[in-house]
Scaffold this motif. Structure first.
Motif, PDB file in Angstrom:
ATOM      1  N   ILE A 162       0.837  -1.203   0.000  1.00 27.45           N
ATOM      2  CA  ILE A 162       0.000   0.000   0.000  1.00 27.45           C
ATOM      3  C   ILE A 162       0.865   1.244   0.000  1.00 27.45           C
ATOM      4  CG2 ILE A 162      -1.664   1.306   1.398  1.00 27.45           C
ATOM      5  CD1 ILE A 162      -2.855  -1.432   2.237  1.00 27.45           C
ATOM      6  N   TRP A 163       1.935   1.216   0.767  1.00 30.28           N
ATOM      7  CA  TRP A 163       2.860   2.345   0.802  1.00 30.28           C
ATOM      8  C   TRP A 163       3.474   2.584  -0.587  1.00 30.28           C
ATOM      9  CZ3 TRP A 163       8.366   2.200   0.452  1.00 30.28           C
ATOM     10  CH2 TRP A 163       8.983   3.426   0.722  1.00 30.28           C
ATOM     11  N   LEU A 164       3.841   1.529  -1.292  1.00 30.61           N
ATOM     12  CA  LEU A 164       4.395   1.678  -2.643  1.00 30.61           C
ATOM     13  C   LEU A 164       3.380   2.285  -3.606  1.00 30.61           C
ATOM     14  CD1 LEU A 164       6.402  -1.645  -3.134  1.00 30.61           C
ATOM     15  CD2 LEU A 164       7.335   0.669  -3.019  1.00 30.61           C
ATOM     16  N   ILE A 165       2.122   1.953  -3.432  1.00 28.07           N
ATOM     17  CA  ILE A 165       1.080   2.472  -4.321  1.00 28.07           C
ATOM     18  C   ILE A 165       0.790   3.948  -4.023  1.00 28.07           C
ATOM     19  CG2 ILE A 165      -1.369   2.288  -4.938  1.00 28.07           C
ATOM     20  CD1 ILE A 165      -1.096  -0.745  -4.338  1.00 28.07           C
ATOM     21  N   VAL A 211      -0.069  -6.420  -2.890  1.00 28.36           N
ATOM     22  CA  VAL A 211      -1.224  -6.276  -1.997  1.00 28.36           C
ATOM     23  C   VAL A 211      -2.204  -7.442  -2.143  1.00 28.36           C
ATOM     24  CG1 VAL A 211      -3.275  -4.864  -1.501  1.00 28.36           C
ATOM     25  CG2 VAL A 211      -1.023  -3.792  -1.690  1.00 28.36           C
ATOM     26  N   PRO A 212      -2.655  -7.803  -3.341  1.00 31.55           N
ATOM     27  CA  PRO A 212      -3.577  -8.951  -3.404  1.00 31.55           C
ATOM     28  C   PRO A 212      -2.898 -10.281  -3.060  1.00 31.55           C
ATOM     29  CG  PRO A 212      -3.440  -7.869  -5.551  1.00 31.55           C
ATOM     30  CD  PRO A 212      -2.527  -7.148  -4.632  1.00 31.55           C
ATOM     31  N   PHE A 213      -1.613 -10.419  -3.464  1.00 30.60           N
ATOM     32  CA  PHE A 213      -0.915 -11.680  -3.193  1.00 30.60           C
ATOM     33  C   PHE A 213      -0.770 -11.909  -1.689  1.00 30.60           C
ATOM     34  CE2 PHE A 213       2.995 -14.114  -2.518  1.00 30.60           C
ATOM     35  CZ  PHE A 213       2.684 -15.262  -3.232  1.00 30.60           C
ATOM     36  N   PHE A 214      -0.235 -10.928  -0.996  1.00 25.60           N
ATOM     37  CA  PHE A 214      -0.065 -11.080   0.446  1.00 25.60           C
ATOM     38  C   PHE A 214      -1.377 -10.860   1.196  1.00 25.60           C
ATOM     39  CE2 PHE A 214       4.285  -9.938  -0.944  1.00 25.60           C
ATOM     40  CZ  PHE A 214       4.879 -11.136  -0.595  1.00 25.60           C
ATOM     41  N   ARG A 255       4.645   1.128  -8.262  1.00 24.31           N
ATOM     42  CA  ARG A 255       3.184   0.982  -8.180  1.00 24.31           C
ATOM     43  C   ARG A 255       2.736  -0.395  -8.676  1.00 24.31           C
ATOM     44  NH1 ARG A 255       3.033   6.803  -9.370  1.00 24.31           N
ATOM     45  NH2 ARG A 255       2.241   7.739  -7.446  1.00 24.31           N
ATOM     46  N   ILE A 256       3.358  -0.876  -9.736  1.00 25.69           N
ATOM     47  CA  ILE A 256       3.020  -2.212 -10.245  1.00 25.69           C
ATOM     48  C   ILE A 256       3.344  -3.271  -9.191  1.00 25.69           C
ATOM     49  CG2 ILE A 256       3.649  -3.970 -11.956  1.00 25.69           C
ATOM     50  CD1 ILE A 256       3.931  -1.670 -13.987  1.00 25.69           C
ATOM     51  N   GLU A 295       6.339   9.849  -4.661  1.00 29.55           N
ATOM     52  CA  GLU A 295       7.530   9.678  -5.502  1.00 29.55           C
ATOM     53  C   GLU A 295       7.692   8.258  -6.052  1.00 29.55           C
ATOM     54  OE1 GLU A 295       8.545   9.352  -1.176  1.00 29.55           O
ATOM     55  OE2 GLU A 295       7.711  10.978  -2.325  1.00 29.55           O
ATOM     56  N   SER A 296       6.646   7.437  -6.006  1.00 28.38           N
ATOM     57  CA  SER A 296       6.726   6.076  -6.536  1.00 28.38           C
ATOM     58  C   SER A 296       6.812   6.090  -8.055  1.00 28.38           C
ATOM     59  CB  SER A 296       5.491   5.262  -6.140  1.00 28.38           C
ATOM     60  OG  SER A 296       5.540   4.924  -4.792  1.00 28.38           O
TER      61      SER A 296
END
Length: 175
Positions: A28-31, A48-51, A41-42, A35-36
């Motif tokens: 979530i932080w990466l999304i 997120v869905p995997f984990f 974002r990918i 500055e991502s």
């Protein structure tokens, strides 16, 4: 006739939940951070869905109140084997098996035993490579010592039916 029921340990589910929460938070932080890059974002959207699936799996294991293994003087039943009650007379040997930290007991069965679980050829070959005989009791989610359980099974297959209840009481008197 006394039945011993072994259930999944809720602590294993809590550990899984504890591992997935930080990984989902990083995703979530990466999304959400400004500055991502596109790659960040990918990776966040993949993570997120995997984990996040670990949340559902952990809650399922935490609140699943069905017995995993049932033991009585007639035989043993494991929910993961997709078999009916396995008679002690059909079991020839048992040995502990550890596959990447996952605990199993592999049972060597009599020739008259008909497995309901049909495996592909590659899966049978892989099972033989890791030391499995094809019918494995999964102990990873249960709080029990695999060596003690193996010793118990070996004694049960050697003991006659009228003495099996005493053996069950000896091993599982604190359950």
């Amino acid at each position: 006739m006394t039945e011993i029921k072994l259930y999944k340990s809720p602590w294993k589910a809590i550990k899984l939940l504890g591992l997935t929460i930080p990984l989902v938070a990083v995703g979530i932080w990466l999304i959400l951070r400004n500055e991502s890059s596109l790659l960040d974002r990918i990776m966040g959207w993949i993570g997120v869905p995997f984990f996040g699936f670990g949340f559902f799996l952990a809650f399922f294991h935490m609140f699943d109140k069905r017995p995993q293994i049932i033991i009585n003087e007639t035989g043993i039943w494991d929910r993961t084997t997709k078999q009916d009650l396995i008679s002690w007379n059909l079991i020839k040997n048992a040995k502990p098996l550890n596959i990447f930290g996952q605990k199993f007991i592999t049972l060597t069965m009599d020739k008259s035993f008909k497995s309901r679980n049909k495996q592909y050829r590659w899966a049978r070959k892989l099972s033989k490579e890791v030391g499995s005989s094809g019918l494995d009791l999964q102990l990873s989610q249960i709080k029990i010592n695999p060596m003690t359980m193996t010793k118990f099974i070996k004694e049960m297959i050697k003991t006659d039916k009228q003495n099996r209840q005493g053996l069950i009481d000896k091993y599982f008197d604190n359950q």
